[in-house]
Scaffold this motif. Structure first.
Motif, PDB file in Angstrom:
ATOM      1  N   ARG A  29       0.825  -1.216   0.000  1.00  0.00           N
ATOM      2  CA  ARG A  29       0.000   0.000   0.000  1.00  0.00           C
ATOM      3  C   ARG A  29       0.853   1.257   0.000  1.00  0.00           C
ATOM      4  O   ARG A  29       0.345   2.342  -0.282  1.00  0.00           O
ATOM      5  CB  ARG A  29      -0.919   0.009   1.230  1.00  0.00           C
ATOM      6  N   ILE A  30       2.135   1.125   0.307  1.00  0.00           N
ATOM      7  CA  ILE A  30       2.999   2.295   0.307  1.00  0.00           C
ATOM      8  C   ILE A  30       3.121   2.899  -1.088  1.00  0.00           C
ATOM      9  O   ILE A  30       3.430   4.082  -1.244  1.00  0.00           O
ATOM     10  CB  ILE A  30       4.398   1.935   0.870  1.00  0.00           C
ATOM     11  N   PHE A  31       2.840   2.075  -2.125  1.00  0.00           N
ATOM     12  CA  PHE A  31       2.907   2.594  -3.477  1.00  0.00           C
ATOM     13  C   PHE A  31       1.790   3.598  -3.757  1.00  0.00           C
ATOM     14  O   PHE A  31       1.849   4.314  -4.765  1.00  0.00           O
ATOM     15  CB  PHE A  31       2.844   1.453  -4.489  1.00  0.00           C
ATOM     16  N   LYS A  32       0.792   3.662  -2.886  1.00  0.00           N
ATOM     17  CA  LYS A  32      -0.255   4.666  -3.055  1.00  0.00           C
ATOM     18  C   LYS A  32       0.280   6.069  -2.826  1.00  0.00           C
ATOM     19  O   LYS A  32      -0.362   7.056  -3.189  1.00  0.00           O
ATOM     20  CB  LYS A  32      -1.420   4.374  -2.107  1.00  0.00           C
ATOM     21  N   LEU A  33       1.459   6.171  -2.201  1.00  0.00           N
ATOM     22  CA  LEU A  33       2.059   7.485  -1.999  1.00  0.00           C
ATOM     23  C   LEU A  33       2.463   8.137  -3.312  1.00  0.00           C
ATOM     24  O   LEU A  33       2.762   9.335  -3.338  1.00  0.00           O
ATOM     25  CB  LEU A  33       3.279   7.373  -1.086  1.00  0.00           C
ATOM     26  N   THR A  34       2.509   7.356  -4.405  1.00  0.00           N
ATOM     27  CA  THR A  34       2.869   7.944  -5.692  1.00  0.00           C
ATOM     28  C   THR A  34       1.864   9.002  -6.146  1.00  0.00           C
ATOM     29  O   THR A  34       2.183   9.814  -7.005  1.00  0.00           O
ATOM     30  CB  THR A  34       2.963   6.849  -6.757  1.00  0.00           C
ATOM     31  N   ARG A  35       0.666   8.982  -5.569  1.00  0.00           N
ATOM     32  CA  ARG A  35      -0.333   9.986  -5.933  1.00  0.00           C
ATOM     33  C   ARG A  35      -0.007  11.347  -5.348  1.00  0.00           C
ATOM     34  O   ARG A  35      -0.524  12.370  -5.798  1.00  0.00           O
ATOM     35  CB  ARG A  35      -1.718   9.547  -5.457  1.00  0.00           C
ATOM     36  N   HIS A  36       0.823  11.382  -4.314  1.00  0.00           N
ATOM     37  CA  HIS A  36       1.074  12.625  -3.596  1.00  0.00           C
ATOM     38  C   HIS A  36       2.515  13.124  -3.714  1.00  0.00           C
ATOM     39  O   HIS A  36       2.764  14.293  -3.458  1.00  0.00           O
ATOM     40  CB  HIS A  36       0.736  12.441  -2.109  1.00  0.00           C
ATOM     41  N   PHE A  37       3.462  12.246  -4.076  1.00  0.00           N
ATOM     42  CA  PHE A  37       4.859  12.637  -4.142  1.00  0.00           C
ATOM     43  C   PHE A  37       5.350  12.528  -5.582  1.00  0.00           C
ATOM     44  O   PHE A  37       5.234  11.474  -6.216  1.00  0.00           O
ATOM     45  CB  PHE A  37       5.713  11.748  -3.232  1.00  0.00           C
ATOM     46  N   VAL A  38       5.911  13.639  -6.062  1.00  0.00           N
ATOM     47  CA  VAL A  38       6.386  13.672  -7.441  1.00  0.00           C
ATOM     48  C   VAL A  38       7.578  12.738  -7.620  1.00  0.00           C
ATOM     49  O   VAL A  38       7.717  12.078  -8.647  1.00  0.00           O
ATOM     50  CB  VAL A  38       6.761  15.115  -7.825  1.00  0.00           C
ATOM     51  N   GLY A  39       8.441  12.668  -6.610  1.00  0.00           N
ATOM     52  CA  GLY A  39       9.640  11.841  -6.735  1.00  0.00           C
ATOM     53  C   GLY A  39       9.331  10.382  -6.970  1.00  0.00           C
ATOM     54  O   GLY A  39      10.001   9.715  -7.772  1.00  0.00           O
ATOM     55  N   LEU A  40       8.295   9.852  -6.302  1.00  0.00           N
ATOM     56  CA  LEU A  40       7.928   8.456  -6.506  1.00  0.00           C
ATOM     57  C   LEU A  40       7.356   8.219  -7.896  1.00  0.00           C
ATOM     58  O   LEU A  40       7.601   7.181  -8.508  1.00  0.00           O
ATOM     59  CB  LEU A  40       6.923   8.020  -5.438  1.00  0.00           C
ATOM     60  N   ARG A  41       6.612   9.199  -8.407  1.00  0.00           N
ATOM     61  CA  ARG A  41       6.107   9.057  -9.776  1.00  0.00           C
ATOM     62  C   ARG A  41       7.249   9.081 -10.785  1.00  0.00           C
ATOM     63  O   ARG A  41       7.259   8.335 -11.762  1.00  0.00           O
ATOM     64  CB  ARG A  41       5.103  10.168 -10.079  1.00  0.00           C
ATOM     65  N   VAL A  42       8.234   9.939 -10.533  1.00  0.00           N
ATOM     66  CA  VAL A  42       9.400   9.997 -11.420  1.00  0.00           C
ATOM     67  C   VAL A  42      10.151   8.672 -11.388  1.00  0.00           C
ATOM     68  O   VAL A  42      10.598   8.164 -12.428  1.00  0.00           O
ATOM     69  CB  VAL A  42      10.319  11.162 -11.002  1.00  0.00           C
ATOM     70  N   LEU A  43      10.286   8.102 -10.197  1.00  0.00           N
ATOM     71  CA  LEU A  43      10.966   6.812 -10.081  1.00  0.00           C
ATOM     72  C   LEU A  43      10.211   5.727 -10.841  1.00  0.00           C
ATOM     73  O   LEU A  43      10.824   4.889 -11.525  1.00  0.00           O
ATOM     74  CB  LEU A  43      11.102   6.433  -8.604  1.00  0.00           C
ATOM     75  N   GLY A  44       8.907   5.714 -10.732  1.00  0.00           N
ATOM     76  CA  GLY A  44       8.118   4.725 -11.469  1.00  0.00           C
ATOM     77  C   GLY A  44       8.267   4.866 -12.974  1.00  0.00           C
ATOM     78  O   GLY A  44       8.430   3.867 -13.687  1.00  0.00           O
ATOM     79  N   HIS A  45       8.210   6.113 -13.487  1.00  0.00           N
ATOM     80  CA  HIS A  45       8.399   6.329 -14.924  1.00  0.00           C
ATOM     81  C   HIS A  45       9.801   5.915 -15.357  1.00  0.00           C
ATOM     82  O   HIS A  45       9.984   5.360 -16.452  1.00  0.00           O
ATOM     83  CB  HIS A  45       8.163   7.800 -15.260  1.00  0.00           C
ATOM     84  N   THR A  46      10.797   6.166 -14.506  1.00  0.00           N
ATOM     85  CA  THR A  46      12.169   5.793 -14.849  1.00  0.00           C
ATOM     86  C   THR A  46      12.320   4.285 -14.944  1.00  0.00           C
ATOM     87  O   THR A  46      12.943   3.761 -15.881  1.00  0.00           O
ATOM     88  CB  THR A  46      13.141   6.348 -13.798  1.00  0.00           C
ATOM     89  N   LEU A  47      11.760   3.563 -13.981  1.00  0.00           N
ATOM     90  CA  LEU A  47      11.847   2.097 -14.016  1.00  0.00           C
ATOM     91  C   LEU A  47      11.129   1.527 -15.237  1.00  0.00           C
ATOM     92  O   LEU A  47      11.597   0.573 -15.852  1.00  0.00           O
ATOM     93  CB  LEU A  47      11.261   1.511 -12.727  1.00  0.00           C
ATOM     94  N   ARG A  48      10.002   2.145 -15.584  1.00  0.00           N
ATOM     95  CA  ARG A  48       9.262   1.648 -16.746  1.00  0.00           C
ATOM     96  C   ARG A  48      10.013   1.931 -18.039  1.00  0.00           C
ATOM     97  O   ARG A  48      10.015   1.110 -18.966  1.00  0.00           O
ATOM     98  CB  ARG A  48       7.880   2.308 -16.779  1.00  0.00           C
ATOM     99  N   ALA A  49      10.664   3.085 -18.117  1.00  0.00           N
ATOM    100  CA  ALA A  49      11.392   3.433 -19.340  1.00  0.00           C
ATOM    101  C   ALA A  49      12.728   2.720 -19.456  1.00  0.00           C
ATOM    102  O   ALA A  49      13.297   2.649 -20.549  1.00  0.00           O
ATOM    103  CB  ALA A  49      11.613   4.949 -19.389  1.00  0.00           C
TER     104      ALA A  49
END
Length: 272
Positions: A101-121
């Motif tokens: 459930r900690i991955f739900k923090l991606t909705r509120h923190f830009v850094g986690l979203r950037v990390l997710g996009h980086t891993l996907r790319a």
């Protein structure tokens, strides 16, 4: 907390079985948290406009998997059969999904979203890194096994008493921690030939990791710069565009009001 479950006694053997039981106050805290999350999920399901898309989301599936085991455990807690005990043990293991459930923090923190996009790319780069490490682990685990057998006691053909590398699969662990520059020290070569292989393994690990990492770092920098640029963009303001006077209104025949209503919105912004 350990609780004595049962004691089985025979004429030759005494079997004591213990069961791990959670403290009572922790159970109440867990119940309150699960009820709160249940209410949250139910409200989101009720007010979601697209139910099919809601249930296809990975984060929502994690929410359901994290909540359901608690209710199943409560329902089966009163049963004493062996099957119920096995199911409860399995549910206790499944409860670790709540950590996701900690991955739900991606909705509120830009850094986690950037990390997710980086891993996907960077999927191809990570795959390349895994292949390089797998080849290096296989090669150096085999080399260290045969290198450590050199100088072993002739009375010990397997070299079990001479070295910790008793077979090649055991050497996989040593090769992984050496190539990733961790080096726990629980296993290390003791012969000159093994030390030579260990040095080559460490150098190969540094070079192997250094090749795809710059590409991943560049992807992270690109997505991070894009996210920061989006944050600095001015927020859109709703501009009020007056409607043209309608027939029957007091200003319908006034030329000034008609010209103001039909003027371009560009000249009406910020006083121009």
């Amino acid at each position: 907390m350990m609780k004595l479950l049962w004691i089985h006694m025979t004429s030759e053997l005494i079997s004591i079985v213990y069961e791990v039981v959670t403290d009572g106050w922790l159970t109440y805290v867990e119940g309150v948290c699960v009820i709160w999350f249940t209410i949250e999920v139910m409200l989101r399901v009720i007010f979601c406009p697209d139910k099919a898309e809601f249930f296809r989301s990975a984060l929502n599936i994690i929410d359901f998997v994290a909540i359901v085991p608690f209710y199943l455990e409560v329902a089966l807690s009163g049963l004493s059969s062996k099957t119920a005990k096995d199911v409860l043990s399995f549910l206790r293991v499944v409860r670790f999904v709540r950590i996701l459930r900690i991955f739900k923090l991606t909705r509120h923190f830009v850094g986690l979203r950037v990390l997710g996009h980086t891993l996907r790319a960077s999927t191809n780069e990570f795959l390349l890194l895994i292949i390089f490490l797998a080849l290096g682990v296989l090669i150096f685990a085999t080399m260290i096994y045969y290198a450590e057998r050199i100088g072993a006691d002739p009375d010990d053909p397997t070299a079990a008493a001479h070295t910790n590398f008793k077979n090649i699969p055991i050497g996989f662990w040593w090769a992984v921690v050496t190539m990733t520059t961790l080096g726990y020290g629980d296993m290390y070569p003791e012969t000159w030939s093994g030390m030579l292989v260990g040095a080559l393994c460490a150098l190969a690990g540094v070079l192997t990791i250094a090749m795809p990492v710059p590409v991943i770092v560049n992807n992270f920098g690109m997505y991070y710069s894009l996210a920061m640029a989006k944050q600095k963009l001015p927020k859109k303001r709703n501009k009020h565009i007056p409607r043209a006077p309608q027939p029957g209104s007091p200003n319908y025949c006034k030329p000034d009001a008609l010209a103001m209503a039909t003027a371009s919105p560009i000249w009406q912004h910020d006083g121009y």
